[in-house]
Design an enzyme around this catalytic site. Structure first.
Site, mmCIF file in Angstrom:
data_model
loop_
_atom_site.group_PDB
_atom_site.id
_atom_site.type_symbol
_atom_site.label_atom_id
_atom_site.label_comp_id
_atom_site.label_asym_id
_atom_site.label_seq_id
_atom_site.Cartn_x
_atom_site.Cartn_y
_atom_site.Cartn_z
ATOM 1 N N GLU A 1 0.876 -1.210 0.153
ATOM 2 C CA GLU A 1 -0.021 -0.068 -0.272
ATOM 3 C C GLU A 1 0.920 1.174 0.007
ATOM 4 O O GLU A 1 1.618 1.515 1.036
ATOM 5 C CB GLU A 1 -0.913 -0.083 1.346
ATOM 6 C CG GLU A 1 -2.014 -1.186 1.438
ATOM 7 C CD GLU A 1 -2.902 -1.022 0.248
ATOM 8 O OE1 GLU A 1 -3.156 -0.065 -0.080
ATOM 9 O OE2 GLU A 1 -3.285 -2.197 -0.092
ATOM 10 N N CYS B 1 -3.108 8.327 3.144
ATOM 11 C CA CYS B 1 -2.971 7.606 2.177
ATOM 12 C C CYS B 1 -4.218 7.990 1.161
ATOM 13 O O CYS B 1 -4.117 8.091 0.141
ATOM 14 C CB CYS B 1 -2.658 6.346 2.096
ATOM 15 S SG CYS B 1 -3.923 5.326 3.132
#
Ligand code: NAP
Length: 522
Positions: free
Chosen positions: A255, A294
């Site tokens: 990720e 994020c």
């Protein structure tokens, strides 16, 4: 205070001076972390030989009960976690809740999701498949839990949720966890692991933690381990290309960075509800956790005709955002987590400014409330606007991990979709429009390059779960630049911690095997 590591069933302090963890508001040193001298090979071996077998003797439902006990331990220590988040991450209460309560919510979700899995210890995947003329000889796919360790290398921005969103499906699968949190905010992760281990609610070896550098950890991974990384694309590249990872085909999930978009549909005028819904969401994404998510919106795609109205509306809200010391209850946005992150945000913003105009940056008068701007890691909310999206490069490439976003006008929907794709693969796109046809078109145009699409019209305006909010029921992860990973998605997350195999044999044998398995339903 030194943060003890928990490896091989013992609490061990690393050697040497270690790395200081610092209050990003006051600069006060809070703790030190060191992994120096840790025997990573032995730590992994202990998790594989003690934690793995202990977990695998339990079925899915029993492991779900174990997650419920973990959630109870965390709930009962919640207050201490908020205090750590305040001191080590500079988080106002609402920001800390996203991380801490998000972690507890995710654990509890997996407890519920696994309730129907019963005492099975492995998964069935699909029906028996006939292989030839003999109907008695067929094939069956089953998935067994990995016999290695779930190695979690995490980012600094979610020290609580970042651990448990990965540990919940790993432990539920029967795979022990070794977590290496980002050093700068490792205190909260360490404290949670310490509380859970000391409460005795997970079998010995099921949960280990190393605070500080990764040392030679990756040299000791095997083909039975699963490596789950969250962090920057540069570190991801280093981890993916590590010789041991490559040689042993260790499973890796990444990720990484993402240039997420919010897209205002061509129909949305100033007086449309969807216009306001986008403005509200953009401001929340820019300021929640000071933009250190994020999934935060980095690019705001708007019809060229709506540009100035959007600039005004977002600017007006940003100007009301109170920035400063989160100990002051009036403060909505705290600092970044460190001076290093502040410097990175300043440099990233400078790169964006070469291709954009400043709409709002707090002005020369910007001053954090009850804090020294020279000491704290504060960055004012900053709104930029780009005149020529197709010619711009940094706007689609530089992820400023802070409260910074860029308005990007588009000429028509095809151009908007093309601009969104210039992010080279992102975690999430949210689309705001009253036109259901446009929402559907945008979703299908963007779904190959984005892990999640949030389609917002007035009908879900008050109830949707948010652009940046990662819900455990839905997939988290994105292609390309975003790392190419997949996390969560309900019970889909279990796939990463299981290995599928085909069993070929007589149907009676296969049916006997299948009788002890459970098939996941999504
Ligand atoms: P980072 O510098 O890449 O660090 C991430 C983790 O990797 C930390 O635990 C770090 O440890 C460790 N690490 C660094 N070098 C390593 C190496 N050579 N071998 C093994 N581990 C190593 O990222 P960050 O600055 O903490 O996080 C910010 C980034 O994460 C942002 O770009 C953001 O977009 C991304 N992020 C993505 C997601 C997502 O779900 N997609 C979520 C959150 C954040 P140390 O701390 O000890 O250096």
């Amino acid at each position: 205070m030194r943060l003890p590591n928990y490896v091989g069933g013992s609490w061990v302090e690393g050697a040497g001076p270690g790395t200081a963890l610092v209050d990003p508001v006051t600069g006060e040193e809070l703790a030190r972390a060191s992994s120096e001298g840790i025997d990573f090979a032995a730590a992994l071996a202990h998790a594989r030989t003690a934690g793995g077998p202990a977990l695998r003797t339990l079925g899915y439902a029993a492991r779900a009960e174990l997650l419920a006990k973990v959630a109870d331990v965390l709930s009962s220590n919640r207050k201490a976690y908020f205090e750590i988040a305040l001191r080590n991450s500079g988080s106002p209460e609402a920001d800390a809740a996203v991380d801490i309560d998000g972690a507890i919510f995710t654990l509890k979700y997996y407890v519920r999701a696994a309730a129907g899995l019963g005492s099975a210890r492995y998964l069935r995947d699909g029906e028996l498949a006939r292989l030839g003329k003999d109907e008695g000889f067929q094939g069956l796919h089953v998935a067994q839990p990995l016999r290695g360790v779930a190695i979690l290398i995490n980012a600094f921005n979610f020290p609580a949720w970042g651990l448990w969103e990965k540990a919940a499906p790993a432990l539920l699968s029967g795979v022990p966890v070794l977590v290496k949190p980002a050093t700068v905010t490792a205190w909260l992760t360490q404290r949670m692991v310490e509380d859970v281990v000391k409460a005795g609610v997970v079998p010995e070896g099921a949960l280990s933690i190393v605070c500080g550098g990764a040392g030679d950890l990756l040299d000791h991974v095997t083909g039975a381990d699963a490596l789950s990384f969250t962090g920057s694309a540069d570190t991801a590249l280093r981890i993916r290309s590590h010789p041991a990872v490559l040689r042993r085909s260790t499973r890796v999930n990444v990720e990484a960075d993402s240039l997420n978009v919010a897209l205002l549909g061509p129909d949305a005028r100033r007086d449309a509800q969807e216009f306001d819904l986008l403005v509200r969401e953009v401001v929340r994404e820019m300021t929640q956790k000071a933009g250190q998510k994020c999934t935060a919106i980095r690019r705001i795609l708007v019809p060229a005709a709506a540009r100035s109205a959007i600039e005004e509306a977002i600017q007006a809200r940003l100007a009301k955002t109170t920035v400063g010391n989160p100990r002051n209850k009036d403060v909505r946005m705290g600092p970044l987590v460190s001076k290093a992150q502040q410097q990175a945000a300043i440099e990233g913003t400078a790169a964006l400014r070469r291709e954009t105009k400043v709409v709002f940056d707090g002005g020369p008068e910007f001053k954090p409330i009850e804090a020294d701007a020279a000491v704290g890691a504060f960055v004012p909310p900053t709104l930029l606007a780009c005149d020529d999206a197709l010619a711009a490069r940094a706007v689609h490439d530089v992820e400023v991990f802070g409260p910074v976003a860029t308005i990007v006008p588009y000429a028509d929907p095809a151009q908007a979709f093309a601009i969104a794709r210039m992010g080279q693969g992102s975690l999430v796109a949210s689309v705001f429009s009253a036109d259901a046809g446009f929402l559907a078109e945008a979703a299908s145009e963007l779904a190959d390059s984005h892990g999640r699409i949030l389609a917002v019209n007035a009908a879900v305006g008050a109830t949707h779960t948010g652009h940046g909010n990662v819900m455990p029921m839905c997939l988290h992860g994105g292609p390309g630049r975003a790392g190419g990973g997949e996390e969560l998605g309900g019970l889909r997350a279990l796939a990463f911690y299981h290995r599928r195999a085909a069993i070929q044999g007589h149907v009676d044998v296969l049916n006997a095997i299948a009788a002890h398995a459970v098939e996941l339903k999504y």
